[in-house]
Scaffold this active site. Structure first.
Site, short mmCIF file in Angstrom:
data_model
loop_
_atom_site.label_atom_id
_atom_site.label_comp_id
_atom_site.label_asym_id
_atom_site.label_seq_id
_atom_site.Cartn_x
_atom_site.Cartn_y
_atom_site.Cartn_z
CB THR A 201 -2.13 5.87 4.14
OG1 THR A 201 -3.04 5.83 3.07
CG2 THR A 201 -1.36 7.15 4.17
CB THR B 240 -4.78 5.38 7.56
OG1 THR B 240 -4.64 4.23 6.75
CG2 THR B 240 -5.42 4.97 8.88
N GLY B 241 -7.08 5.04 5.49
CA GLY B 241 -8.37 4.48 5.12
C GLY B 241 -8.90 5.12 3.86
NE ARG C 133 -8.91 7.27 -4.42
CZ ARG C 133 -8.29 7.08 -3.26
NH1 ARG C 133 -6.99 6.88 -3.23
NH2 ARG C 133 -8.96 7.07 -2.14
CB VAL C 134 -5.47 12.23 -6.38
CG1 VAL C 134 -4.75 12.86 -5.20
CG2 VAL C 134 -4.56 12.20 -7.61
N GLY C 135 -6.09 10.33 -3.67
CA GLY C 135 -6.77 10.25 -2.38
C GLY C 135 -6.47 11.44 -1.48
CG ASP C 136 -6.72 10.63 2.70
OD1 ASP C 136 -6.48 9.66 1.94
OD2 ASP C 136 -6.55 10.58 3.93
CB THR D 21 -0.80 6.12 0.42
OG1 THR D 21 -1.59 4.95 0.28
CG2 THR D 21 -1.44 7.24 -0.37
N GLY E 299 -9.83 7.49 1.50
CA GLY E 299 -9.48 8.90 1.48
C GLY E 299 -10.62 9.83 1.15
CB SER F 115 -0.92 0.02 1.21
OG SER F 115 -0.16 0.04 2.38
N1 GLY Z 1 -5.88 7.01 2.45
C1 GLY Z 1 -5.27 6.69 1.25
C2 GLY Z 1 -6.14 6.84 0.09
O1 GLY Z 1 -7.36 6.84 0.20
O2 GLY Z 1 -5.62 6.97 -0.99
#
Ligand code: GLY
Length: 331
Positions: A192, A243-244, A220-223, A210, A246, A85
């Site tokens: 993450t 984490t989790g 796609r881009v996360g948090d 991450t 995003g 991850s």
């Molecule tokens: N927390 C990482 C993501 O959602 O990309």
């Protein structure tokens, strides 16, 4: 370890704390836990945080800066091909390409991040270079990669055989639906790494890196690279990271929220609980996902909370490094 009385006798520190309204309020409501933590303290997400914490502490013990410590702490999972991850070995997107997100913040309030970055094993160091050597905060995709290469980073195929096999299995199914707590399957996925640290001088920094949601939609881009969502540090108050899934954190700007709650007097534990409750209140489909926050304030107090059982974090405190199960909103 110092007790509260001894701390208050140290007039320079007592003076400093009066400048921090959130911490001061917290001191009166929770004085037993506040002001008693030896520094440094390092907190990071999931079991891969144990080694990251050790690496961060080693940097500090060798005289490195707090920013060096958080950066080099998260290098460990970034470089680990078994970690699916983060960095090398991370799960690819639905097209079979590993894309990385990372962010870093230092005690001077400066911030750097990269997103949708391919083929660079340490995105956190590219994020740091954005922070240290450009007037910008975030670089993305090909531009971030070009910037990295111009500055001496090497391109590398990050897709391991193990991650490729997992992707091949997934695309056969093509029923894209992230399963609950896939992040914590010890045989397979983690999520993450977010890491917050405070040094012996009381300076704070944070890093978050991450490969994002496994088999995510291309682009796609996360948090994690979004300052205020996956990571936020205010050296006067404290820091938080997430984490989790995003998307839930992005919709509530979770890490910034946690720091602002601490600014307004919440302990780190109270702040992370309120941030999770905000997600419960504001995100209708939250029950399908896992999310976790960790936080630390200027006194070295820490907190952790998640939506559902299964999230753990690594805590280096008082010279000991241990894995701790987080409390959760749902049983
Ligand atoms: N927390 C990482 C993501 O959602 O990309």
């Amino acid at each position: 370890m110092i007790n509260r009385r001894k701390f208050l006798e140290q007039t320079s520190l007592a003076g400093a704390i009066t400048l921090i309204p959130g911490v001061l309020k917290s001191a009166s409501s929770n004085s037993k836990d506040l002001l008693v933590t030896d520094k440094p303290v390092v907190i990071s997400t999931w079991s891969h945080g144990l080694e990251a914490n050790e690496a961060a502490i080693k940097v500090l013990n060798n005289g490195g800066s707090i920013v060096d410590a958080v950066e080099q702490g998260v290098w460990i999972p970034e470089a680990d091909p078994e970690n699916m991850s983060v960095g090398r070995g991370g799960l690819p997107d639905i097209e079979g390409v590993v894309t990385l997100d990372a962010s870093i913040m230092g005690p001077d309030g400066n911030a750097g991040s990269v997103c949708f970055l391919e083929d660079i094993v340490h995105p956190i160091s590219v994020a740091r270079l954005v922070m240290d050597s450009t007037p910008h905060v975030m670089l993305s995709g090909k531009g971030a990669q070009d910037f990295a290469i111009e500055n001496g980073f090497k391109k590398e195929n990050l897709l391991t055989e193990k991650a490729k096999k997992a992707w091949e299995k997934e695309i056969k199914k093509r029923d894209y639906n992230p399963a609950l707590n896939w992040e914590n399957d010890p045989n397979y996925y983690h999520d993450t790494i977010g890491l917050i640290a405070i040094d012996a001088n009381g300076d704070m920094a944070g890093a978050c890196t991450t490969s994002g949601l496994g088999f995510k939609k291309r682009g796609r881009v996360g948090d994690s690279p979004i300052i205020g969502a996956g990571l936020f540090v205010d050296n006067e108050i404290g820091g938080a990271t997430a984490t989790g899934m995003g998307e839930l954190v992005m919709k509530t700007l979770g890490s910034f929220l946690v720091v602002e709650l601490m600014r307004n007097g919440k302990t780190p534990q109270q702040a992370v609980e309120e941030a999770v409750i905000r997600i419960v209140q504001k995100v209708p489909d939250h029950k399908s996902y896992q999310i976790g926050f960790i936080a630390m304030n200027k006194a070295g107090e820490t907190g952790a909370y998640c939506l559902k059982p299964g999230f753990n974090y690594a805590l280096y405190k008082d010279g000991k490094n241990k894995l701790v199960d987080s409390k959760s909103y749902y049983d």
